[in-house]
Write an enzyme that holds these catalytic residues in place. Structure first.
Site, short mmCIF file in Angstrom:
data_model
loop_
_atom_site.label_atom_id
_atom_site.label_comp_id
_atom_site.label_asym_id
_atom_site.label_seq_id
_atom_site.Cartn_x
_atom_site.Cartn_y
_atom_site.Cartn_z
N ALA A 61 0.79 -1.27 0.03
CA ALA A 61 -0.04 -0.10 -0.02
C ALA A 61 0.96 1.25 0.14
CB ALA A 61 -0.92 -0.09 1.43
N GLY A 100 0.89 -5.13 1.02
CA GLY A 100 -0.46 -5.34 0.02
C GLY A 100 0.12 -5.94 -1.32
N GLU A 103 -0.15 -9.51 -0.70
CA GLU A 103 -1.45 -9.78 -0.60
C GLU A 103 -2.15 -9.91 -1.92
OE1 GLU A 103 -2.19 -6.75 2.50
OE2 GLU A 103 -3.30 -8.43 3.65
N GLU A 123 3.53 -5.03 7.66
CA GLU A 123 2.64 -3.92 8.18
C GLU A 123 2.96 -3.62 9.65
OE1 GLU A 123 1.91 -6.28 6.18
OE2 GLU A 123 0.42 -5.70 4.59
C1 TC6 Z 1 0.47 -2.35 3.23
O1 TC6 Z 1 0.97 -2.74 2.25
C2 TC6 Z 1 -0.95 -2.19 3.97
C3 TC6 Z 1 -1.78 -3.01 3.44
C4 TC6 Z 1 -2.98 -3.19 3.93
C5 TC6 Z 1 -3.88 -2.55 2.79
C6 TC6 Z 1 -5.54 -2.42 3.25
N1 TC6 Z 1 4.67 3.37 -0.08
O2 TC6 Z 1 13.50 2.37 1.01
P1 TC6 Z 1 13.85 3.20 -0.17
C7 TC6 Z 1 9.29 4.96 -0.93
S1 TC6 Z 1 1.49 -1.22 4.34
C8 TC6 Z 1 5.01 4.60 -0.56
O3 TC6 Z 1 14.78 4.04 -0.01
P2 TC6 Z 1 15.14 0.51 -1.04
C9 TC6 Z 1 10.59 5.35 0.02
O4 TC6 Z 1 9.71 6.24 0.95
C10 TC6 Z 1 3.03 -1.12 3.09
N2 TC6 Z 1 6.31 5.04 -0.81
O5 TC6 Z 1 14.63 2.18 -1.33
C11 TC6 Z 1 11.40 6.21 -0.82
O6 TC6 Z 1 11.05 7.35 -1.29
P3 TC6 Z 1 11.93 8.59 -1.44
C12 TC6 Z 1 3.97 -2.34 3.61
C13 TC6 Z 1 7.15 3.94 -0.47
O7 TC6 Z 1 15.63 0.27 -2.58
C14 TC6 Z 1 11.42 5.38 -2.13
O8 TC6 Z 1 9.98 4.57 -2.08
N3 TC6 Z 1 5.17 -2.32 2.80
C15 TC6 Z 1 6.96 2.71 -0.13
O9 TC6 Z 1 16.14 0.60 -0.30
C16 TC6 Z 1 12.81 4.43 -2.25
O10 TC6 Z 1 12.62 3.55 -0.80
C17 TC6 Z 1 6.04 -1.88 3.23
O11 TC6 Z 1 6.31 -1.57 4.39
C18 TC6 Z 1 5.29 2.32 0.27
N4 TC6 Z 1 4.90 1.24 0.46
O12 TC6 Z 1 13.91 -0.40 -0.47
C19 TC6 Z 1 7.57 -1.72 2.44
N5 TC6 Z 1 7.75 1.97 0.02
O13 TC6 Z 1 12.86 8.27 -2.67
C20 TC6 Z 1 8.28 -0.73 2.83
C21 TC6 Z 1 8.84 2.74 -0.26
O14 TC6 Z 1 10.89 9.82 -1.58
N6 TC6 Z 1 9.24 -0.25 1.65
N7 TC6 Z 1 8.45 3.90 -0.53
O15 TC6 Z 1 12.71 8.61 -0.23
C22 TC6 Z 1 10.64 -1.08 1.92
O16 TC6 Z 1 10.72 -1.93 2.62
C23 TC6 Z 1 11.58 -0.43 0.94
O17 TC6 Z 1 11.19 0.61 0.61
C24 TC6 Z 1 11.90 -1.50 -0.28
C25 TC6 Z 1 12.89 -0.80 -1.41
C26 TC6 Z 1 12.61 -2.59 0.10
C27 TC6 Z 1 10.51 -1.46 -1.01
#
Ligand code: TC6
Length: 725
Positions: A61, A100, A103, A123
């Site tokens: 998400a 998500g 999912e 999450e």
């Molecule tokens: C969910 O899914 C809930 C679902 C319920 C639904 C009802 N959204 O980490 P990096 C941005 S909850 C928006 O530097 P990497 C990040 O802020 C979600 N933005 O790169 C950054 O922006 P900036 C569960 C996101 O290669 C840029 O992308 N998912 C999101 O070292 C690059 O990120 C997570 O918790 C996002 N979901 O690592 C996953 N994710 O450039 C969280 C990243 O403006 N993400 N950004 O600073 C990660 O673990 C890591 O970002 C990665 C990439 C492994 C995807």
């Protein structure tokens, strides 16, 4: 955003596109929904493949949308649409399928992953539970026990492990999308019933209720004070006890409850803060955007004590060849044995995760006594003990040996980088790299800029942190830098409370209740009381000649405690000697036990020095100990040693065990309210004018004068003229 980009022999390929990580924003969900509906409705299409653009399936998400009021179509209905499709849908997972994103993949009938891809339901790390069916479908696929471990920790699982667990059907080394298309063609017309996870029974261990009760107890202990891991266990209970549709309602309820809590906001703040700290800027205007990191192909580590060993392992894990140097044969033998045994353990772990090439790491480390071998390395990280004279001698030596382009780093927890740089031929290439023990595990790296350190050197050190899987935070050069500078008042305050009659165990319990992995006294025992005492002495926080404690406990007008020194003199160093603030089963033991000797000793000590007993509540213990950290944090901002409150918070949540569900000390202060923090500090300082750490920072006072400003606006009121980075 997403389109049903082409049809390949009756297979529609839908590509999700929302750079940089294909986060499922409202717009993307809408676009995928439309594309799936089109594909389902198109007679020419017999199967569907869903993939993510630019080598990433989806990071879940869109977290940036979490706080917006307008909400798009729910992800849940898109996933249900996919699962209900009569045409087989295959997820082609490259890069990541998280939250998500996973999912959505679980709603697909088949999953193919690239070997380098990761999947997970993180999450919980954002203070939430999976809420698009993930916690209900996953246990139907891989069972309750494996799901519990994934959703309560939020861990990322690599493709090969995901295959072993049964999350994906196949792992491929290349051409993931082509393989997915081939699979899709093969399964056209086959029954999909057994592939619709929501229709399957949950795989439970015998006596599942007892299993979940036990899990709840464990999770409570492991994630002190955090609500979302407990909610994850509750969702699993719903998965077990309720039919799928009712479980879905429960999942939604728990998500909606968590969604409104301070904890989830704090954890989302922590997520973005960790990314924000990578975007450093210097007063000169040089920044992460303009400076280019130099490649680090080879490295050397000097000193194979606890820190050096961990740094070697970190480099090896990042596939960087390392030359490890010690000063004499005996130390080299001890150090090399310790490194190889740590490395063996790491290799075993990696092999269990399916990294067949892990043993190659053994060839990446070379041990030597010969400085001449360091001639051609790209970077040297010196990690000898904290002694300025020794460090200067080493850097003088390195200056004459290493190639001119080599970066020279010192792993110090607080010594002056400029003084070290002054003896070299390249002060612009000297960087402080403050690792945290154990260095191959802890995520934090304080990158310390001396007054001459160039932007290229900073950029290289920050990139190295990322390559080592760490979070680099750039800080200015001042005694103890940021992390330890804030830690020292905390330790002192905790000791003052003991002098006033409070029990070591009670203070630890209060701070563990707040969410710290361990309280200050257990932490001191781990770090070594002798080491901490030396640090107090070096930083003028006591009078070394009076370490036996016969004084009036004042150094000038400042209160100090000699207790660390007295306990060290009695060889009570903490865990390593088997006794400190606690006793342990043996030297090096970990199980802290209350020590009657210490209680007697403290009671005599208090009587001998006429301490007035002042018992305080758990809430007051938290205030006394944490508000000095916060106050020092404001002073560090005022001095321009930290770039912003986010930097301090990232340092504390990743290096000092501050609970992420409260965001970090500065975020926590904003949550409590700056006027409240100020009022309490004023009150405590008035009662204890000999404890200057309680004297409210000018910057805190200035902010309070503007009301209760949100954290994002603090830095604006400081201006950039103070920055010492
Ligand atoms: C969910 O899914 C809930 C679902 C319920 C639904 C009802 N959204 O980490 P990096 C941005 S909850 C928006 O530097 P990497 C990040 O802020 C979600 N933005 O790169 C950054 O922006 P900036 C569960 C996101 O290669 C840029 O992308 N998912 C999101 O070292 C690059 O990120 C997570 O918790 C996002 N979901 O690592 C996953 N994710 O450039 C969280 C990243 O403006 N993400 N950004 O600073 C990660 O673990 C890591 O970002 C990665 C990439 C492994 C995807």
């Amino acid at each position: 955003m997403a389109a049903f980009s082409y049809i390949c022999d009756s297979v529609a390929v839908i590509t999700m596109s929302n750079p940089p990580v294909n986060a499922l924003s409202s717009a993307l969900i809408r676009a995928v929904q439309k594309a799936v509906e089109e594909a389902i409705g198109d007679f020419a299409v017999e199967a569907i493949v869903i993939r993510g653009d630019k080598g990433k399936f989806s990071a879940g998400a869109d977290i940036r949308e979490f706080n917006r009021l307008e909400r798009g179509p729910p992800l849940v209905s898109l996933i249900d649409l996919i699962e209900d499709s009569k045409k087989p849908v295959v997820a082609a997972i490259e890069g990541v399928a998280l939250g998500g994103g996973l999912e959505l993949a679980l709603g697909c009938h088949y999953r193919i992953a690239h070997a380098q891809a990761y999947v997970g339901l993180p999450e919980v790390l954002l203070g939430l539970v999976p809420a698009a069916g993930g916690a209900l479908r996953l246990p139907r696929l891989i069972g309750i026990s494996a799901t519990l471990s994934m959703i309560t920790t939020g861990k990322y699982v690599q493709a090969r492990e995901a295959l072993k667990l049964g999350i994906v059907d196949k792992v491929v080394g290349e051409n993931t999308v082509d393989e997915a298309i081939q699979l899709a063609k093969k399964v056209i017309g086959q029954p999909l019933g057994s592939r619709q996870l929501s229709t399957l029974p949950v795989q439970c261990p015998p006596n599942v209720e007892a299993f979940l009760d036990e899990a709840m107890v464990k999770v409570k202990k492991q994630f002190r004070g955090a609500q979302s891991p407990l909610a994850c266990v509750e969702v699993l209970r719903a998965a077990v006890q309720l039919p799928y549709l009712e479980g879905k309602k429960k999942e939604r309820e728990l998500f909606q409850f968590l969604y409104t809590t301070d904890q989830t906001r704090a954890q989302q703040y922590a997520f973005f803060a960790e990314r924000e700290v990578a975007k450093w800027t210097l007063p000169s205007g040089a920044s992460w955007k303009t400076a280019s990191p130099q490649p680090i192909r080879t490295a050397a580590v000097i000193g194979l004590g606890t820190m050096g060993r961990g740094i070697v392992i970190s480099l090896v894990k990042a596939k960087i060849p390392v030359i490890a140097l010690e000063q004499d044969k005996k130390q080299l033998d001890i150090g090399s044995k310790a490194v190889m045994s740590l490395l063996d353990r790491e290799i075993l772990k990696m092999e269990q995760l399916g990294h067949t090439e892990a043993t190659n790491s053994l060839g990446l480390v070379q041990f030597t006594l010969d400085y001449g071998k360091l001639r051609d390395v790209d970077i040297v990280i010196e990690a000898v003990f904290e002694n300025m004279a020794l460090k200067k001698e080493i850097f003088r030596h390195l200056s004459g040996i290493c190639k001119p382009e080599a970066f020279l780093c010192t792993n110090t927890s607080g010594l002056d980088i400029d003084e070290i740089a002054s003896v070299t031929d390249r002060p612009q290439m000297i960087v402080g790299t403050h690792f945290f023990a154990p260095a191959h595990i802890m995520k934090l790296l304080e990158v310390v800029r001396g007054s001459c350190t160039s932007s290229t050197s900073i950029s290289t050190a920050m990139q190295l942190a990322k390559n080592l899987g760490k979070i680099g935070v750039l800080v200015g050069n001042c005694p103890l830098f940021v992390g330890n500078r804030l830690m020292l008042p905390y330790i002192q305050q905790a000791i003052f409370l003991v002098e006033e009659g409070n029990k070591v165990e009670e203070i630890d319990r209060a701070l563990e209740g707040f969410g710290f992995a361990m309280g200050p006294f257990q932490m001191m025992d781990l770090a070594g009381l002798d080491t901490l005492w030396r640090c107090h002495v070096e930083h003028g926080l006591t009078r070394p000649e009076q370490s036996t404690g016969t004084s009036n406990h004042c150094c000038g007008s400042k209160r100090y405690s000699p207790l660390l020194g007295i306990l060290s003199e009695k060889l009570r160093f903490g865990q390593k000697s088997g006794q400190g603030w606690y006793k342990y089963e043996k030297p090096g033991g970990r199980k802290a036990m209350s020590d009657p000797w210490l209680h007697n000793f403290l009671s005599e000590y208090r009587d001998a020095h006429n301490f007035k007993t002042q018992y305080i509540t758990q809430e007051e213990i938290i205030e006394w100990c944490l508000y000095v950290i916060i106050n020092e944090g404001f002073k560090a901002l005022e001095d321009g040693i930290a770039s912003g409150p986010e930097d301090i918070d990232v340092i504390y949540t990743n290096g000092y065990g501050w609970p992420k569900h409260t965001g970090g000390p500065m975020y926590y202060a904003s949550l409590v309210g700056l006027p409240v923090v100020l009022t309490k500090l004023e009150k405590y300082y008035e009662a204890n004018p000999d404890i200057p750490d309680l004297k409210p920072s000018m910057f805190l006072k200035k902010l309070v004068a503007y009301g209760n400003l949100p954290l994002k606006e603090w830095q604006f009121h400081l201006g950039s003229q103070n920055c010492k980075l």
